[in-house]
Design a protein around this motif. Structure first.
Motif, PDB file in Angstrom:
ATOM      1  N   VAL A   1       0.849  -1.191   0.000  1.00  0.00           N
ATOM      2  CA  VAL A   1       0.000   0.000   0.000  1.00  0.00           C
ATOM      3  C   VAL A   1       0.884   1.240   0.000  1.00  0.00           C
ATOM      4  O   VAL A   1       1.918   1.288   0.676  1.00  0.00           O
ATOM      5  CB  VAL A   1      -0.922  -0.008   1.238  1.00  0.00           C
ATOM      6  CG1 VAL A   1      -1.537   1.368   1.478  1.00  0.00           C
ATOM      7  CG2 VAL A   1      -2.012  -1.046   1.078  1.00  0.00           C
ATOM      8  N   VAL A   2       0.494   2.238  -0.777  1.00  0.00           N
ATOM      9  CA  VAL A   2       1.193   3.526  -0.798  1.00  0.00           C
ATOM     10  C   VAL A   2       0.208   4.617  -0.408  1.00  0.00           C
ATOM     11  O   VAL A   2      -1.008   4.413  -0.406  1.00  0.00           O
ATOM     12  CB  VAL A   2       1.792   3.815  -2.192  1.00  0.00           C
ATOM     13  CG1 VAL A   2       2.866   2.788  -2.533  1.00  0.00           C
ATOM     14  CG2 VAL A   2       0.705   3.802  -3.260  1.00  0.00           C
ATOM     15  N   TYR A   3       0.725   5.791  -0.068  1.00  0.00           N
ATOM     16  CA  TYR A   3      -0.133   6.884   0.378  1.00  0.00           C
ATOM     17  C   TYR A   3      -1.068   7.330  -0.744  1.00  0.00           C
ATOM     18  O   TYR A   3      -0.676   7.459  -1.907  1.00  0.00           O
ATOM     19  CB  TYR A   3       0.707   8.073   0.842  1.00  0.00           C
ATOM     20  CG  TYR A   3      -0.129   9.192   1.407  1.00  0.00           C
ATOM     21  CD1 TYR A   3      -0.614   9.142   2.703  1.00  0.00           C
ATOM     22  CD2 TYR A   3      -0.460  10.293   0.619  1.00  0.00           C
ATOM     23  CE1 TYR A   3      -1.396  10.153   3.224  1.00  0.00           C
ATOM     24  CE2 TYR A   3      -1.242  11.323   1.128  1.00  0.00           C
ATOM     25  CZ  TYR A   3      -1.709  11.243   2.437  1.00  0.00           C
ATOM     26  OH  TYR A   3      -2.489  12.258   2.936  1.00  0.00           O
ATOM     27  N   SER A   4      -2.328   7.558  -0.376  1.00  0.00           N
ATOM     28  CA  SER A   4      -3.336   8.012  -1.335  1.00  0.00           C
ATOM     29  C   SER A   4      -3.835   9.388  -0.898  1.00  0.00           C
ATOM     30  O   SER A   4      -4.541   9.494   0.104  1.00  0.00           O
ATOM     31  CB  SER A   4      -4.503   7.023  -1.386  1.00  0.00           C
ATOM     32  OG  SER A   4      -5.584   7.563  -2.131  1.00  0.00           O
ATOM     33  N   PRO A   5      -3.503  10.455  -1.630  1.00  0.00           N
ATOM     34  CA  PRO A   5      -3.964  11.792  -1.243  1.00  0.00           C
ATOM     35  C   PRO A   5      -5.483  11.913  -1.180  1.00  0.00           C
ATOM     36  O   PRO A   5      -6.021  12.684  -0.384  1.00  0.00           O
ATOM     37  CB  PRO A   5      -3.386  12.697  -2.339  1.00  0.00           C
ATOM     38  CG  PRO A   5      -2.224  11.940  -2.878  1.00  0.00           C
ATOM     39  CD  PRO A   5      -2.617  10.495  -2.805  1.00  0.00           C
TER      40      PRO A   5
ATOM     41  N   ASN B   1      -0.828 -11.332   6.936  1.00  0.00           N
ATOM     42  CA  ASN B   1      -0.032 -11.217   5.723  1.00  0.00           C
ATOM     43  C   ASN B   1      -0.111  -9.791   5.176  1.00  0.00           C
ATOM     44  O   ASN B   1      -0.200  -8.828   5.940  1.00  0.00           O
ATOM     45  CB  ASN B   1      -0.498 -12.253   4.695  1.00  0.00           C
ATOM     46  CG  ASN B   1      -0.419 -13.659   5.266  1.00  0.00           C
ATOM     47  OD1 ASN B   1       0.491 -13.966   6.030  1.00  0.00           O
ATOM     48  ND2 ASN B   1      -1.377 -14.503   4.922  1.00  0.00           N
ATOM     49  N   LEU B   2      -0.114  -9.632   3.869  1.00  0.00           N
ATOM     50  CA  LEU B   2      -0.072  -8.288   3.301  1.00  0.00           C
ATOM     51  C   LEU B   2      -1.409  -7.571   3.371  1.00  0.00           C
ATOM     52  O   LEU B   2      -1.462  -6.363   3.145  1.00  0.00           O
ATOM     53  CB  LEU B   2       0.425  -8.351   1.856  1.00  0.00           C
ATOM     54  CG  LEU B   2       1.919  -8.664   1.706  1.00  0.00           C
ATOM     55  CD1 LEU B   2       2.322  -8.685   0.252  1.00  0.00           C
ATOM     56  CD2 LEU B   2       2.771  -7.656   2.464  1.00  0.00           C
ATOM     57  N   TRP B   3      -2.514  -8.271   3.653  1.00  0.00           N
ATOM     58  CA  TRP B   3      -3.785  -7.564   3.832  1.00  0.00           C
ATOM     59  C   TRP B   3      -3.736  -6.718   5.097  1.00  0.00           C
ATOM     60  O   TRP B   3      -4.471  -5.736   5.221  1.00  0.00           O
ATOM     61  CB  TRP B   3      -4.948  -8.542   3.895  1.00  0.00           C
ATOM     62  CG  TRP B   3      -5.291  -9.161   2.578  1.00  0.00           C
ATOM     63  CD1 TRP B   3      -5.189 -10.467   2.241  1.00  0.00           C
ATOM     64  CD2 TRP B   3      -5.777  -8.491   1.410  1.00  0.00           C
ATOM     65  NE1 TRP B   3      -5.575 -10.657   0.940  1.00  0.00           N
ATOM     66  CE2 TRP B   3      -5.947  -9.453   0.405  1.00  0.00           C
ATOM     67  CE3 TRP B   3      -6.077  -7.162   1.108  1.00  0.00           C
ATOM     68  CZ2 TRP B   3      -6.415  -9.158  -0.870  1.00  0.00           C
ATOM     69  CZ3 TRP B   3      -6.543  -6.853  -0.160  1.00  0.00           C
ATOM     70  CH2 TRP B   3      -6.703  -7.839  -1.129  1.00  0.00           C
ATOM     71  N   LYS B   4      -2.882  -7.078   6.028  1.00  0.00           N
ATOM     72  CA  LYS B   4      -2.745  -6.308   7.269  1.00  0.00           C
ATOM     73  C   LYS B   4      -2.340  -4.864   6.982  1.00  0.00           C
ATOM     74  O   LYS B   4      -2.688  -3.947   7.734  1.00  0.00           O
ATOM     75  CB  LYS B   4      -1.719  -6.989   8.174  1.00  0.00           C
ATOM     76  CG  LYS B   4      -1.370  -6.238   9.457  1.00  0.00           C
ATOM     77  CD  LYS B   4      -0.387  -7.049  10.274  1.00  0.00           C
ATOM     78  CE  LYS B   4       0.083  -6.267  11.502  1.00  0.00           C
ATOM     79  NZ  LYS B   4       0.937  -5.126  11.136  1.00  0.00           N
ATOM     80  N   GLN B   5      -1.625  -4.642   5.885  1.00  0.00           N
ATOM     81  CA  GLN B   5      -1.149  -3.299   5.576  1.00  0.00           C
ATOM     82  C   GLN B   5      -2.313  -2.337   5.312  1.00  0.00           C
ATOM     83  O   GLN B   5      -2.169  -1.127   5.518  1.00  0.00           O
ATOM     84  CB  GLN B   5      -0.232  -3.335   4.366  1.00  0.00           C
ATOM     85  CG  GLN B   5      -0.925  -3.763   3.073  1.00  0.00           C
ATOM     86  CD  GLN B   5       0.043  -3.886   1.917  1.00  0.00           C
ATOM     87  OE1 GLN B   5       0.931  -3.064   1.770  1.00  0.00           O
ATOM     88  NE2 GLN B   5      -0.134  -4.912   1.097  1.00  0.00           N
ATOM     89  N   VAL B   6      -3.451  -2.849   4.847  1.00  0.00           N
ATOM     90  CA  VAL B   6      -4.612  -1.989   4.642  1.00  0.00           C
ATOM     91  C   VAL B   6      -5.081  -1.422   5.981  1.00  0.00           C
ATOM     92  O   VAL B   6      -5.470  -0.251   6.084  1.00  0.00           O
ATOM     93  CB  VAL B   6      -5.743  -2.773   3.945  1.00  0.00           C
ATOM     94  CG1 VAL B   6      -6.978  -1.899   3.783  1.00  0.00           C
ATOM     95  CG2 VAL B   6      -5.268  -3.278   2.588  1.00  0.00           C
ATOM     96  N   LEU B   7      -5.040  -2.241   7.026  1.00  0.00           N
ATOM     97  CA  LEU B   7      -5.439  -1.785   8.353  1.00  0.00           C
ATOM     98  C   LEU B   7      -4.390  -0.848   8.945  1.00  0.00           C
ATOM     99  O   LEU B   7      -4.729   0.122   9.620  1.00  0.00           O
ATOM    100  CB  LEU B   7      -5.658  -2.987   9.276  1.00  0.00           C
ATOM    101  CG  LEU B   7      -6.656  -4.029   8.772  1.00  0.00           C
ATOM    102  CD1 LEU B   7      -6.709  -5.216   9.717  1.00  0.00           C
ATOM    103  CD2 LEU B   7      -8.043  -3.414   8.628  1.00  0.00           C
ATOM    104  N   ASP B   8      -3.120  -1.148   8.702  1.00  0.00           N
ATOM    105  CA  ASP B   8      -2.050  -0.301   9.235  1.00  0.00           C
ATOM    106  C   ASP B   8      -2.042   1.081   8.588  1.00  0.00           C
ATOM    107  O   ASP B   8      -1.457   2.018   9.146  1.00  0.00           O
ATOM    108  CB  ASP B   8      -0.688  -0.966   9.008  1.00  0.00           C
ATOM    109  CG  ASP B   8      -0.503  -2.215   9.859  1.00  0.00           C
ATOM    110  OD1 ASP B   8      -1.227  -2.351  10.875  1.00  0.00           O
ATOM    111  OD2 ASP B   8       0.349  -3.047   9.508  1.00  0.00           O
ATOM    112  N   TYR B   9      -2.658   1.214   7.429  1.00  0.00           N
ATOM    113  CA  TYR B   9      -2.641   2.494   6.718  1.00  0.00           C
ATOM    114  C   TYR B   9      -3.392   3.578   7.493  1.00  0.00           C
ATOM    115  O   TYR B   9      -2.952   4.736   7.528  1.00  0.00           O
ATOM    116  CB  TYR B   9      -3.260   2.316   5.326  1.00  0.00           C
ATOM    117  CG  TYR B   9      -3.347   3.587   4.517  1.00  0.00           C
ATOM    118  CD1 TYR B   9      -2.256   4.046   3.788  1.00  0.00           C
ATOM    119  CD2 TYR B   9      -4.517   4.344   4.482  1.00  0.00           C
ATOM    120  CE1 TYR B   9      -2.331   5.216   3.048  1.00  0.00           C
ATOM    121  CE2 TYR B   9      -4.607   5.514   3.746  1.00  0.00           C
ATOM    122  CZ  TYR B   9      -3.505   5.944   3.032  1.00  0.00           C
ATOM    123  OH  TYR B   9      -3.578   7.112   2.311  1.00  0.00           O
TER     124      TYR B   9
END
Length: 526
Positions: A304-308, A329-337
């Protein structure tokens, strides 16, 4: 090349992050506070020395950023005192009060402290908040004109009114009270474990209503991992009627189930699959059919990258339904965002689930307890056995089989070079036999009158009770062979009832588990 020392590399990364979040980054020698709604001035002088960055919103200072090289990421909390000293310092040419917003960042790791909180404590954030957000925070706290300001969210959570228990079961009351106590302690994650059928979604509707009304939450996300669960959640919110208002929830607050990349500015509850939310953060479209595949079974997505358009402060709370499946796994990054409180809902947590939520279990309501309370009903065991589940089977050489890849679902016909013996344990893992599955389903259908003898109507018709069928998986094996032989299996004991359980099922509601392969994994009809 210039700017290659670690400190300057960190500042270059911080400059990019601030710019992405809507800040105009300026050097202290060329300050123009009218250049945008938010201006970040490097090396701004204070009475204790230059601050790495001072943040201005509408020409007024609101916060500081303490920059550190990337190697200092493991010691970020050590530098909080230094950053807070700069926030409390007097800025040159200004007669300022202590600044409320404090960041420490390496460009890779960023921590944030909101000085308006009752007990300010730093937390990790994905990036910087937008200037418009900090402006809203400041205006709420000090609107001017002698009017009282609105406290910060964590301060508002300290003053939630007593819970109206009307329409709630004891377990739901317990869960909501403990959840709100967790908020008061500023714990960022909380887990609600509640048995299936005990009313998890209704509990969520109840505390969402309280968060919107009493804590004045800006927006809440209800996150699911399949579109079907999202539709069910939407129906639950549409039907919910709060105890202190005759209107339905959707007449009081805007509920939006996301079906595209558009998130309405006036939506207060958003319902989305984790797949769609990831696509939104990536700025991509997602076909609705892709939401039907559970998130945990898909190929891991890129980072995931920053979304203005979707800043980190977009949601105040995120509720994760069936969280035992979609937080890894990598779906966790959506929550960490997102800079939001995380609330997990599940009936079946495991050790990883407890670990993710920092073992902050605010409700632990098991199936056994729900039966004791009369919320759910007990079960009888009805066993269906076939020759294949007992003995396995053999596919003969030169027989054509349907071979399927797990991730791509690509199929191809393949002729076996030699005999293939498979055991019962391989069934539904390496081998899928549709005929055997049909035999199990047929045996269940034919045995329904015996399982539910009290479902016969006066006119002789038989009413099938509500039945939930839990499949092992939509595609369990990595590569699966599908036998083309129609006579490869038959039911040999289609109605064997466990002697250790009562023979009569008193409930009109039943749950079936279509797991014919492994007797140890069979789930009872409940």
């Amino acid at each position: 090349m210039e700017n290659q020392n670690p400190e300057q590399e960190a500042r270059d990364a911080i400059d990019r992050m601030l710019t992405q979040a809507g800040w105009v980054v300026q050097a202290k020698s060329r300050v123009d506070l009218s250049a945008g709604p938010g201006v970040a001035v490097r090396e701004y002088p204070t009475d204790i020395g230059p601050a790495d960055y001072v943040l201005f919103v509408d020409r007024k200072p609101v916060g500081v950023v303490e920059a550190k090289r990337e190697e200092e990421g493991q010691r970020m909390t050590v530098h909080e005192d230094q950053a807070e000293d700069y926030a409390a310092a007097t800025l040159k040419h200004l007669d300022n009060e202590p600044l409320p917003f404090v960041y420490e960042s390496t460009g890779a790791v960023t921590r944030f402290t909101d000085g308006r909180d009752p007990k300010p404590r730093s937390r990790t954030v994905f990036s910087f908040h937008r200037p418009e957000t900090l402006r809203t925070y400041v205006m709420r706290a000090n609107p001017g004109g002698g009017l009282p300001g609105t406290p910060a969210l964590r301060a508002r959570l300290q003053n939630m009114p007593p819970l109206d228990e009307t329409g709630l079961r004891p377990a739901q009351i317990h869960a909501i009270r403990n959840l709100e106590a967790s908020f008061k302690q500023n714990r960022p994650k909380a887990l609600i474990q509640m048995a299936t059928g005990a009313g998890k979604t209704y509990t969520a509707c109840s505390f969402v209503y309280r968060l919107l009304k009493h804590a004045r939450a800006h927006r809440i996300l209800f996150l699911v991992d399949t579109r079907n669960l999202g539709e069910q959640a939407e129906q639950e919110f549409m039907a919910y009627r709060p105890p202190d208002d005759n209107r339905k929830f959707t007449e009081l607050y805007n509920v939006q189930r996301l079906s595209s990349g558009y998130i309405a500015s006036d939506s207060q509850v958003c319902i989305s699959t984790i797949q769609r939310l990831y696509a939104i953060l990536q700025g991509k479209d997602l076909d609705e059919s892709d939401e039907e595949t559970p998130a945990w079974g898909k190929k891991p997505p890129p980072p995931v990258v920053y979304s203005p358009q979707n800043p980190i402060e977009q949601f105040d709370f995120i509720i994760i339904d069936e969280c035992h499946r979609s937080i890894y796994n990598l779906w966790k990054q959506v929550l960490d965002y997102y800079d939001a409180f995380l609330i997990g809902l599940t009936a079946t947590p495991d050790k990883r689930t407890f670990g993710f939520f920092h073992q902050n279990v605010v409700s632990e309501y098991t199936y056994e307890q729900s039966v004791i309370d009369g919320v759910n009903v007990p079960y009888d065991v009805f066993t269906i056995e076939t020759e294949i589940t007992r003995d396995g089977a053999k596919l003969k050489a030169r027989e054509f089989v349907d071979k399927r890849e797990k991730l791509s679902r690509r199929k191809r016909w393949e002729q076996l070079d030699e005999d293939l013996d498979y055991t019962p344990n391989q069934l539904d893992r390496d081998i899928v036999n549709p005929s055997q599955i049909r035999s199990v389903i047929r045996a269940f259908k034919e045995s329904l009158p015996a399982i539910f003898p009290d479902r016969h109507e006066a006119d002789g018709t038989f009413e099938v009770p509500k039945t939930l069928v839990f499949a092992k998986s939509d595609s369990t094996p990595t590569t699966s062979f599908r036998s083309s032989a129609r006579n490869s299996t038959r039911a040999t004991n289609s109605a064997k009832r466990s002697p250790t359980r009562p023979t009569r099922i008193p409930s009109p509601c039943s749950t079936a588990s279509a797991t014919p392969g492994d007797p140890a994994s069979r789930s009872p009809w409940t």
